[in-house]
Design an enzyme around this catalytic site. Sequence first.
Site, PDB file in Angstrom:
ATOM      1  N   GLY A  10      65.909  -1.763  48.899  1.00  0.00           N
ATOM      2  CA  GLY A  10      66.683  -2.412  50.036  1.00  0.00           C
ATOM      3  C   GLY A  10      65.408  -3.286  50.770  1.00  0.00           C
ATOM      4  N   ASN A  12      65.295  -6.642  51.096  1.00  0.00           N
ATOM      5  CA  ASN A  12      65.880  -8.099  51.399  1.00  0.00           C
ATOM      6  C   ASN A  12      66.133  -8.143  52.887  1.00  0.00           C
ATOM      7  OD1 ASN A  12      68.264  -6.807  51.525  1.00  0.00           O
ATOM      8  ND2 ASN A  12      69.163  -7.671  49.849  1.00  0.00           N
ATOM      9  N   GLY A  14      65.860  -5.955  57.260  1.00  0.00           N
ATOM     10  CA  GLY A  14      65.174  -5.089  58.053  1.00  0.00           C
ATOM     11  C   GLY A  14      63.976  -4.590  57.702  1.00  0.00           C
ATOM     12  N   GLY A  16      62.768  -2.707  55.098  1.00  0.00           N
ATOM     13  CA  GLY A  16      62.548  -3.048  53.635  1.00  0.00           C
ATOM     14  C   GLY A  16      61.991  -4.351  53.433  1.00  0.00           C
ATOM     15  N   TYR A 176      76.594   9.768  57.451  1.00  0.00           N
ATOM     16  CA  TYR A 176      75.263   9.507  57.319  1.00  0.00           C
ATOM     17  C   TYR A 176      74.118  10.499  57.832  1.00  0.00           C
ATOM     18  CZ  TYR A 176      71.405   6.570  58.920  1.00  0.00           C
ATOM     19  OH  TYR A 176      69.988   5.872  58.727  1.00  0.00           O
TER      20      TYR A 176
END
Length: 312
Positions: A10, A12, A14, A16, A176
């Site tokens: 991930g 790409n 935030g 990450g 979540y």
Amino acid sequence: MKDKIVIITGANSGIGKAAALKFATEGYRVIMACRNMRISEAVQQEIIETTKNINVDLMELDVSSFASIRTFCAAFNAKYPCLDILINNAAYLNHGEKEYKLSPEHIELSFATNTFGPFLMTRLLADHLAKSQDPRVLNACTTNIKNFFDPKRKIEFDNLQGEMRGTRPYSTYKMYGDSKMALLMLTFKMAEEFKSMGIKVNALQINRVKLSKETIKKMHSFWKVFAWAQNLTNPLPSGMADTYFHICTSDEFKNVTGQLINHKREIVQPSTTEKGFTQLKNIFGSSSYPSYATNPQNIEQIWSLSTTLTEE
């Protein structure tokens, strides 16, 4: 550091993306493991141009898909000599989503992405991690696990493959939290399993952070407004990315494994009591996590399920 290799799922957007930028700036070979290649290619070029580090590679990965994980890991193991750091950063949380969704392997999408995906990734890359002189795995957790300070809160083990689909109220927010609690318990167990290989496995309890435009776009209308409002005061992802880097590279955490670490870079301890005033202190503080996570029966249940579901 050009010979040091880090995988960030991930990467790409935030935290990450910020982490990929941080590691690239420090001279690491960064493997961006991402699902949306169109968006990711632009981010990859941006990081290369910003850091002047050409060793930023992009590989396709959908963490919710076991088939995609196996393809990714096979390709990585064939191309690279070893792996120094694995950061299981990618996560699924679609605020406001009311529909129970399944992964390609027919597993509830939150658990497929946030729990079983990182579990399978780590196991398939373990041999390559063991080739490193200082292998470390970091699992992105969340303050959402504090909901388990409520003694009534349990993981819905009986509803992870659509068993109660349509007959039980579905909350993507609850799933979540459940999936991240499960990931924390797997972190403890994986630390034990991989200790003999020299692999350190820890989790980071991520505090609030400014959400990316890409993340907000996926939300339903009310949650979009709420997210934009929160973003006015939330800190930038770069701060948390620095914490990723510190935990994965510093001497301070060189021999630390099987721990939950907070945004202050402190080791979080399991709570000793969860009643009355202490419960409120636990919820609003950052020094303890719910004892639910240390229950041997809970840990064995999620470990056994993870092992069974990811078997070929």
